[in-house]
Scaffold this active site. Structure first.
Site, mmCIF file in Angstrom:
data_model
loop_
_atom_site.group_PDB
_atom_site.id
_atom_site.type_symbol
_atom_site.label_atom_id
_atom_site.label_comp_id
_atom_site.label_asym_id
_atom_site.label_seq_id
_atom_site.Cartn_x
_atom_site.Cartn_y
_atom_site.Cartn_z
ATOM 1 N N ALA A 77 3.315 -1.159 4.844
ATOM 2 C CA ALA A 77 2.630 0.056 5.302
ATOM 3 C C ALA A 77 3.649 1.185 5.320
ATOM 4 C CB ALA A 77 2.043 -0.165 6.694
ATOM 5 N N THR A 81 0.855 -1.186 0.000
ATOM 6 C CA THR A 81 0.000 0.000 0.000
ATOM 7 C C THR A 81 0.892 1.238 0.000
ATOM 8 O OG1 THR A 81 -0.078 0.155 2.410
ATOM 9 C CG2 THR A 81 -1.771 -1.204 1.356
ATOM 10 N N VAL A 122 7.526 -2.229 7.234
ATOM 11 C CA VAL A 122 7.538 -0.764 7.195
ATOM 12 C C VAL A 122 8.137 -0.291 5.869
ATOM 13 C CG1 VAL A 122 8.338 1.347 8.317
ATOM 14 C CG2 VAL A 122 7.739 -0.660 9.699
ATOM 15 N N LYS A 123 7.347 0.478 5.147
ATOM 16 C CA LYS A 123 7.759 0.973 3.833
ATOM 17 C C LYS A 123 8.397 2.348 4.000
ATOM 18 C CE LYS A 123 5.678 0.852 -0.796
ATOM 19 N NZ LYS A 123 4.376 0.815 -1.503
ATOM 20 N N VAL A 124 9.634 2.479 3.522
ATOM 21 C CA VAL A 124 10.432 3.684 3.747
ATOM 22 C C VAL A 124 10.969 4.196 2.410
ATOM 23 C CG1 VAL A 124 12.436 4.632 4.949
ATOM 24 C CG2 VAL A 124 11.110 2.792 6.013
#
Length: 218
Positions: free
Chosen positions: A60, A27, A86-88
Site C-alpha cells: 500500500a 497497488t 508500506v510502499k515508499v
C-alpha cells in the site's frame, strides 16, 4: 519465485487467488484511481478488503513525498493489517522513511527504482522489497530485465536480505525473463499470469485426447 498481482481490482485478485498460485498484491495510486476509489478512508477500506482475500503481503503506497508525511501515512497503513507492506518512492525522504520504518519493524517496498544505485540505497536503509520497473525502462530503450539481474547479483554478493520484486511487467515473457534473472518476486497483471498457462501444443494435445476418447467410447 513468488507471484504478486499488480491491481486494485477485487475480482481480478479473487481470480488470481483462486488459481492457487498468488502470493501477494501490489497497488499504487494510479491503480486505485483506475478502480474509481476516491478518498483516504475509502482507499484504506479497500486495502483491508484486499487483505481479506489474500494471505500474503499487500503493498500500500504512501501519497506524501516528505519525510514526516510518509512516516505518518506509513504507520497508519501498517496498522490496518499485518499483511500490509508500506510502499515508499525511492527519493531522498523516502530512503529516510524506509530507514525509520526498518527500525520500527514496519516492512517496506521501495518503489520506482530504475538503477542499481537506488537499489543499493534501499537495501542499506533496510527495505523489505525493492521494485525495479522493467517495462518502463524498456519503454525508453534501456534493459529492464538486465537491471533486475544486476540488482540480484549485488544483493547476493553483499548478502542483503532485501527481496527483488520485479515490477512494471507487461507480459508472460517478461515474467520468465525475470525468473531467469533471479528475481524473488514478479508482480504482474492477471493477463500475464494466465498467459503462462497458454501453449498451442497443450490445446492441440487436449483436443486430440478428447477426440480419441470419444472414438473408443461411442
Amino acid at each position: 519465485m513468488k507471484f504478486f498481482i499488480d491491481t486494485a481490482n477485487l475480482d481480478q485478485i479473487r481470480e488470481a487467488h483462486d488459481l492457487g498460485v498468488l502470493d501477494g498484491v501490489t497497488t499504487n495510486p494510479s491503480l486505485m484511481a483506475k478502480e474509481g476509489i476516491k478518498g483516504v478512508e475509502n482507499q484504506r477500506r479497500h486495502y483491508v478488503e484486499i487483505c481479506n482475500i489474500v494471505q500474503g503481503d499487500v503493498s500500500a503506497e504512501v501519497i506524501a513525498t516528505d519525510y514526516e508525511g510518509m512516516v505518518r501515512e506509513g504507520k497508519e497503513l501498517a496498522a490496518l493489517n499485518p499483511h500490509i507492506v508500506v510502499k515508499v518512492p525511492c527519493i531522498a525522504d523516502g530512503i529516510k522513511a524506509i530507514k525509520h520504518f526498518s527500525g520500527k519493524g514496519i516492512r517496506t517496498n521501495c518503489t520506482l527504482v530504475f538503477s542499481t544505485g537506488q537499489a543499493l540505497l534501499a537495501a542499506k536503509a533496510g527495505a523489505t522489497y525493492v521494485s525495479p520497473f522493467v517495462g518502463r525502462l524498456d519503454d525508453i530503450c534501456e534493459d529492464g530485465v538486465g537491471l533486475v539481474a544486476d540488482i540480484v547479483r549485488m544483493y547476493r554478493f553483499y548478502n542483503y536480505p532485501t527481496q527483488v520484486l520485479a515490477a512494471s511487467i507487461r507480459s508472460s515473457k517478461h515474467i520468465m525473463e525475470c525468473v531467469e534473472a533471479g528475481a524473488d518476486v514478479a508482480t504482474c497483471p492477471l493477463s500475464a499470469i494466465k498467459g503462462l498457462m497458454n501453449h498451442p501444443l497443450t490445446d492441440a494435445g487436449l483436443k486430440k485426447f478428447l477426440e480419441d476418447y470419444k472414438k473408443v467410447n461411442e
